[in-house]
Design an enzyme around this catalytic site. Sequence first.
Site, PDB file in Angstrom:
ATOM      1  N   HIS A  50       0.820  -1.216   0.000  1.00  0.00           N
ATOM      2  CA  HIS A  50       0.000   0.000   0.000  1.00  0.00           C
ATOM      3  C   HIS A  50       0.855   1.267   0.000  1.00  0.00           C
ATOM      4  O   HIS A  50       1.952   1.285   0.562  1.00  0.00           O
ATOM      5  CB  HIS A  50      -0.906   0.026   1.230  1.00  0.00           C
ATOM      6  CG  HIS A  50      -1.940  -1.053   1.237  1.00  0.00           C
ATOM      7  ND1 HIS A  50      -3.118  -0.954   0.540  1.00  0.00           N
ATOM      8  CD2 HIS A  50      -1.966  -2.260   1.866  1.00  0.00           C
ATOM      9  CE1 HIS A  50      -3.838  -2.054   0.728  1.00  0.00           C
ATOM     10  NE2 HIS A  50      -3.158  -2.857   1.532  1.00  0.00           N
ATOM     11  N   CYS A 402       0.691 -26.634 -16.615  1.00  0.00           N
ATOM     12  CA  CYS A 402       0.044 -25.314 -16.621  1.00  0.00           C
ATOM     13  C   CYS A 402       1.057 -24.190 -16.412  1.00  0.00           C
ATOM     14  O   CYS A 402       0.978 -23.141 -17.055  1.00  0.00           O
ATOM     15  CB  CYS A 402      -1.026 -25.237 -15.537  1.00  0.00           C
ATOM     16  SG  CYS A 402      -2.425 -26.351 -15.750  1.00  0.00           S
TER      17      CYS A 402
END
Length: 476
Positions: A50, A402
């Site tokens: 943040h 994947c």
Amino acid sequence: MKFDVAVIGGGVIGALISRALSQTDLRVALLEKCNDVAMGTTKANSAIVHGGFDAANGTLKAKLNVRGTALMPALCKTLNVPYRNNGSLVLAFSEEEMQHVHALYERGQKNGVPKLSVLDGAAVRELEPHVSGEVVGALLSETAGIVCPYELTIAAVENAVENGVEFFRNCRVTAINKLTDGFCLQTTCGEITAGYVVNAAGVHADEIARMIGDDSITLVARKGEYYLLDKAYGYLADHTIFQCPNKMGKGVLVTPTVDGNLLIGPSALDVDDKDDVDTTSDGLSFVFEKAKRSVPELTLRGAITSFAGMRAHPTTDDFIIGFSEKSDRFLHVAGIESPGLSAAPAIAEMVYDLLCERTNPHVRADFRLERPAPVRFRNLTKAEREALVAKNKAYGRVICRCETITEGEILDAIHAPAGARDVDGVKRRTRAGMGRCQGGFCGSKVVEILARELDVPMNEITKFGGDSKILFDKTK
């Protein structure tokens, strides 16, 4: 087992504190109740660094958020952990919410947050074409970023162990007895004595405090649920996209991850059971509907998994960092909710200073600052891959299709300092099982490799420790 410092809790906070202390000649133990590090709040949060505009002026949250965000890029580079400075936006959907955006801007200015600006709706959509047409403006924080919290924790613990910290897994503290020169900790690993104790036990930090008769900490377990979307939907957001925060937190966000997926969440529900990380249909429906308000093109066709995490909300609404009133050798690092991940490097710095002021240790000349970069086969060029396979054929065997994870990478994860001991441990270190099929193809192969390398029967391998066995012997 005698130590100068025992750190309770192997989340990102305990990991970075242990690494910071490993710079000195102090003998340090890191105690984790689970089978691996990063098993609590750290493994299931928003992974956001943040900017620092949300925390109230003058709080530890505000101070340590801004400092931690400034430290994070260099720390991640040193530990060879993915970090991306993608910036964040707080959206406003009305003129009333724009007033809140301006208030956040003013708060951020007072907190010392650099590179903040207020945008109108057109400027927001120029940065993020897929946000709602109802958006009238936003706060842009250019210093915000994203990181993988469990990769950061794993890297910090590996580096700490390389520098002499002793890591104890499956080490639950059951009682703490005061000594004249420290504490005797009763644990599931035996008796451990330490001159100082750092209480970084996450949602259970209040329980640890009560073991020395300190009932000053009250924590509320706040559950948050998330959806993770396939990488094919990563184009929907480049910045971390918030809505205006409320009393329960920063609200539902839409954010890319450092690996290219899209994450939406969290919900916020106070619960009694601190270990309740089950997802619910109501919680996930709430997350999806709220997120669609920000990015209307979101679809659950892209969801590959959902999960829930628990965060420790302190009733003081601020981080609790300091020595206990019951003992000047017992250091609380509690109530580390959002922006705890952002503040983590600064929290470690603060705790290091507090303990060094008391213990006056020597700084080691042989401290290894960097953690070697792990092999990431999927990111190598064709020539680099060929050279690697020529040296070690295990890197030529793809286990996870994947994510293109090789057997060599899985072996590295198992044999690293404080290495993987279960399937999820391999998953967090390598991404084997994190792709679209969620381990449907590679899961059994990971179990086989773990059993072989740890020299245990396959039916002893667990998903995440404890009783989470994957295979069962029906003959018994």
